[in-house]
Design a protein around this motif. Structure first.
Motif, PDB file in Angstrom:
ATOM      1  N   LEU B   3      -7.280  14.249  21.085  1.00  0.00           N
ATOM      2  CA  LEU B   3      -6.736  13.647  19.882  1.00  0.00           C
ATOM      3  C   LEU B   3      -6.624  12.132  19.991  1.00  0.00           C
ATOM      4  N   VAL B   6      -9.914  10.491  19.491  1.00  0.00           N
ATOM      5  CA  VAL B   6     -10.299  10.463  18.078  1.00  0.00           C
ATOM      6  C   VAL B   6      -9.533   9.352  17.360  1.00  0.00           C
ATOM      7  N   ARG B   9     -10.898   5.977  18.083  1.00  0.00           N
ATOM      8  CA  ARG B   9     -12.120   5.692  17.316  1.00  0.00           C
ATOM      9  C   ARG B   9     -11.784   5.322  15.891  1.00  0.00           C
ATOM     10  N   ARG B  10     -10.802   6.028  15.351  1.00  0.00           N
ATOM     11  CA  ARG B  10     -10.414   5.715  13.985  1.00  0.00           C
ATOM     12  C   ARG B  10      -9.789   4.317  13.918  1.00  0.00           C
ATOM     13  N   GLY B  13     -12.385   1.896  13.859  1.00  0.00           N
ATOM     14  CA  GLY B  13     -13.231   2.022  12.681  1.00  0.00           C
ATOM     15  C   GLY B  13     -12.598   1.389  11.460  1.00  0.00           C
ATOM     16  N   ARG B  14     -11.315   1.070  11.545  1.00  0.00           N
ATOM     17  CA  ARG B  14     -10.621   0.568  10.372  1.00  0.00           C
ATOM     18  C   ARG B  14     -11.013  -0.871  10.071  1.00  0.00           C
ATOM     19  N   ARG B  15     -11.035  -1.173   8.792  1.00  0.00           N
ATOM     20  CA  ARG B  15     -11.361  -2.539   8.385  1.00  0.00           C
ATOM     21  C   ARG B  15     -10.284  -3.505   8.838  1.00  0.00           C
ATOM     22  N   ARG B  18     -10.555  -4.503  12.351  1.00  0.00           N
ATOM     23  CA  ARG B  18     -11.668  -5.439  12.574  1.00  0.00           C
ATOM     24  C   ARG B  18     -11.305  -6.834  12.093  1.00  0.00           C
ATOM     25  N   GLU B 215      -2.237   5.637   7.049  1.00  0.00           N
ATOM     26  CA  GLU B 215      -2.392   7.086   7.137  1.00  0.00           C
ATOM     27  C   GLU B 215      -1.400   7.793   6.223  1.00  0.00           C
ATOM     28  N   HIS B 218      -2.369   6.899   2.452  1.00  0.00           N
ATOM     29  CA  HIS B 218      -3.541   7.638   1.963  1.00  0.00           C
ATOM     30  C   HIS B 218      -3.278   9.136   1.897  1.00  0.00           C
ATOM     31  N   THR B 220      -3.257  11.231   4.405  1.00  0.00           N
ATOM     32  CA  THR B 220      -4.114  11.991   5.308  1.00  0.00           C
ATOM     33  C   THR B 220      -3.324  12.638   6.442  1.00  0.00           C
TER      34      THR B 220
END
Ligand SMILES: Nc1ncnc2c1ncn2[C@@H]1O[C@H](COP(=O)(O)OP(=O)(O)OP(=O)(O)O)[C@@H](O)[C@H]1O
Ligand SMILES: [Mg+2]
Lengths: 377, 402
Positions: B3, B6, B9-10, B13-15, B18, B215, B218, B220
């Motif tokens: 977990l 993962v 990575r998320r 991956g978030r704007r 970055r 999170e 949204h 999720t």
């Protein structure tokens, strides 16, 4: 979707503690939401629900009757105040970590990360449970999103999001699929695909709990239904039996000389109404008796149809939400049809209008045709 | 185990992550530019000129000193008809910088004033040169006669050279008289490394808050809990992902930051004197800096997690700055001990001193110094982060997700 559904048998083993255990078993579930300072709202008031395995089971109820709350409690998202819940015989939420990998669920407009693509969203979920990457593409194919999988979810339409949500539930190859309004926003093709998918899964041994307001859909796809109202269970049973419970016993008759036929039937002691060219005969236990009576007067029936109640009218009747002309029913208000109960303010619901397990024995209009054989000719 | 990977990575991956990384890169680049800006290496010429200027300055000071000891405070005054009054100390501070700093230095004994300077080679050679130059300067001869040339010097302030042996004036040195800046890795890097820690902490706070806040916003989180219903596990995995990401970013940032600064020093400044000792202490700054960033990031994460809103962490930060850093500081001095800034400073700078002036009703003030040690500061910041993180975990484990 449909073609692929057959590939979707349930995972190796149903995680049942005993082979006969119901897929879902809920007893006396209570949940009170606290809103703001001291204000309380009873969402579930001792709700019971049993879903036998390997079926598509409809879960119906008016808005705010507690369907989503029940599903959330079952999945550990909401903590119930009281009651016991079992999934395949395992007590939840305690045993949820063990059974959750056999359960796929869409809970009321599920959400995804809007800036990630559909495929990436599914991959992230798949990785958390160790589902193989290949499976992501398989389920995207099944729900018809394969070509749009690269797009960010925020660019999806409502129906596409719904398809993605269904895809997510299939990732795990579930033994129990819980779908809370899965048709929300789906186009006719999508609705049919989901229906075929559910049937295909159920044929493969998967249990499906379907909460939906599209009753025609439920009537078509479900083996059995439960209706809840105001946080309580009202009726459970196979669709046919629930329908029979609400059946009026009316029969539609088409005959050449409707005028004369009406007289004949009235003389035979049957309540008859004209409906244009047709006759509606009420309180008929055995429709063949109508043919007999008319045939003796040389009147020949060209059409004889028992008018079955549809799920909608049964639903409206049982939940007391039949709309009354000139008055707008309020959400959570009982007996909008004017059965006399005032709008509640005390937070405790009155007993539901009918509390029964439907069955042929309880069909209310069944009556012995005592005048069988009488003939006035 | 799976977990947190993962989640990691998320996270990347978030704007927002970055963007925050870009911001960090920009700030580090700005630091490097500021290090190199206007800096240049010291040539032989520069050194000679600076040494000469320093020697001149020292002999001037000696001359003024001797004038003062000769009791000639009144003599130069007639030469400075333009200046209103020499009693105003401001006239001293208005003059060249080295002279100002020379005032406290000269009062010190030679051994004390030498302590911070011993490492610098130029000063030693400069003082040697000064001694050689001392005798024949016109200034020193002029002092003897007490005539005109003294007038070119500022007259000594009353008491300026009291108790000073004029022969022991060894200040300023050539380094003080340089007419350009030289970026010295050895001298400036420790402070810059601590500043970098503050940047990392800021980025960690924002990223940590936005990562979980988004999170919730949204919606999720419910979806994730359908895959992993053990909430504490989910929480810990997310926190670990944040930590792992921040450690990776922190180590990289420090590595790049050090390398870039060293390159600037090597090209445009002074890259010398990087001893084992310096390396070791910089290494410790990195460790403390990353630990600080983790603690601060955990605070942002916990607040956004518990309140289920990214903006809550931002709001909490603003409320804290206004309420505590400004409000409390103004209200009670003693409370400074409990301010994050002081404790963070103590942690990064291996202790800090808080100056409190204790004034009684008559208006007489005595200065009190409060020592805040590195470990006190660290324990305070770490404890705060731990409390917030635990409270947020408990809230998450108990509250309904709807
Ligand atoms: N988070 C919450 N806070 C307060 N009340 C809530 C919350 N969630 C649900 N409720 C209340 O609980 C009751 C049951 O809601 P629930 O969402 O279970 O209804 P439902 O049967 O799913 O309705 P629908 O058909 O509209 O989806 C409603 O009265 C609702 O207002
Ligand atoms: Mg609902």
């Amino acid at each position: 979707m449909a073609a692929a559904a057959t590939r979707l048998g349930s995972r190796d083993t149903v995680p049942a503690s005993s082979t006969t255990a119901p897929a879902i078993e809920i007893q006396g579930l209570r949940k009170t939401f606290r809103r703001g300072l001291g204000a309380r709202h009873v969402a579930l008031d001792g709700l019971d629900l049993v879903v036998e395995p390997g079926r598509v089971h409809g879960f119906l109820g008016p808005n705010g009757s507690g369907k989503t709350t029940t599903i959330r409690a079952l999945l550990g998202l909401v903590r119930a105040d009281e009651g016991t819940m079992r999934l395949f015989g395992h007590q939840v939420p305690e045993a949820l970590p063990d059974v959750i990998r056999h359960i796929g669920a869409v809970v009321e407009s599920p959400q995804f990360f809007p800036h990630f693509s559909g495929r990436r969203n599914l991959r992230l979920l798949a990785q958390t449970a160790g589902v193989k990457r290949r499976r992501v593409d398989e389920v995207l194919e099944i729900v018809g999103l394969h070509d749009r999988a690269k797009d960010a979810v925020k660019a999806y339409s409502l129906g596409m999001r719904q398809r993605l949500a269904i895809a997510a539930t299939l990732l795990k190859e579930p033994s129990l699929l819980i779908l809370d309004e899965p048709n929300n926003g789906l186009d006719p093709a999508g609705i049919r695909e989901v229906r075929d998918l559910m049937r295909g899964l159920a044929d493969g041994g998967v249990t499906v709990l379907l909460s939906s307001h599209i009753l025609a859909e439920v009537q078509q796809v479900c083996d059995s239904v439960s209706i809840v109202s105001r946080g309580r269970h009202v009726v459970t049973g196979p669709v046919a039996e629930v329908l029979a419970a609400g059946a009026s016993g009316d029969v539609r008759v088409r005959v050449e000389d409707a005028e004369y036929a009406a007289t004949v039937l009235t003389e035979a002691g049957l309540p008859v109404r004209r409906d244009g060219e047709l006759l509606i005969v009420s309180d008929v236990a055995d429709p063949s008796w109508i043919t007999q009576v008319l045939a003796r007067r040389r009147l020949f029936v060209s059409e004889l149809t028992p008018i079955g109640a549809d799920l909608e009218s049964v639903f409206l009747d049982l939940t007391g939400t039949t709309p009354v002309p000139g008055r707008s029913g309020q959400v959570g208000e009982p007996f909008a049809a004017g059965l006399g109960a005032p709008p509640r303010t005390d937070g405790k619901p009155p007993p539901p209008p009918r509390h029964a397990t439907a069955g042929p024995a309880e069909t209310p209009q069944r009556r012995e045709a005592d005048n069988d054989g009488q003939d006035r000719a | 185990m799976r977990l947190w990977w993962v989640e990691l990575r998320r996270l990347f991956g978030r704007r927002f992550t970055r963007l925050a990384l870009l911001l960090l890169i920009g700030l580090v680049a700005a630091m490097v530019v500021s290090a190199g800006y206007g800096s240049r290496k010291t040539s032989e010429n520069d050194l000679a000129r600076a040494e000469q200027a320093a020697a001149q300055e020292r002999s001037d000071q000696r001359a003024r000193c001797e004038t003062a000891h000769a009791g000639g405070a009144a003599t130069p005054q007639r030469d400075r008809s333009a200046a209103p009054s020499p009693t105003v100390p401001a006239s001293a501070s208005a003059s060249a910088a080295p002279r100002v700093s020379a005032t406290p230095r000269t009062t010190a004994t030679p051994s004390t004033s030498a302590t911070p300077r011993t490492t610098a080679t130029p000063s030693t050679s400069a003082s040697a040169g000064a001694r050689a130059l001392a005798t024949p300067t016109p200034a020193s001869t002029a002092t003897g006669s007490g005539t005109a040339p003294v007038g070119s010097l500022e007259p000594p302030l009353p008491g300026e050279f009291d108790g000073v042996d004029c022969a022991t004036i060894t200040y300023p040195t050539a380094t003080d008289m340089m007419d350009h800046r030289t970026f010295s890795f050895r001298d400036e890097m420790p402070a810059r490394a601590a500043f970098l820690a503050a940047l990392l902490a800021l980025v960690g706070y924002l990223v940590g808050a936005s990562y979980v806040g988004a999170e919730w916003q949204h919606g999720t989180m419910a979806g994730l809990l359908l895959w992993e219903p053990r909430r504490v596990k989910v929480y810990v995995a997310k926190l670990f992902a944040l930590f792992a990401g921040l450690i990776a970013v922190g180590v990289t940032t420090y590595a790049v930051g050090f390398a870039a600064h060293w390159a600037v020093a090597d090209l445009l400044g002074d890259a010398g004197g990087v001893t084992r000792g310096l390396q070791g202490s910089l290494g410790l700054v990195v460790v403390r800096g990353i630990a600080l960033a983790l603690a601060i990031a955990a605070c942002g994460f916990a607040i956004a997690y518990a309140v289920r809103l990214s903006a809550a962490a931002l709001g909490a930060a603003i409320a804290y700055i206004v309420g505590a850093e400004i409000g409390l500081r103004v209200l009670t001095q003693e409370s400074q001990r409990w301010l994050l800034t002081e404790n963070i400073t103590a942690w990064l700078n291996r202790g800090t001193k808080i100056y409190l002036s204790d004034c009684d009703s008559t208006g007489r003030c005595t200065e009190k110094i409060l020592d805040l040690t590195m470990w006190q500061g660290g324990a305070y910041v770490g404890g705060l982060a731990l409390v917030l993180a635990v409270v947020a975990a408990i809230v998450f484990a108990r509250r309904d997700v709807t």
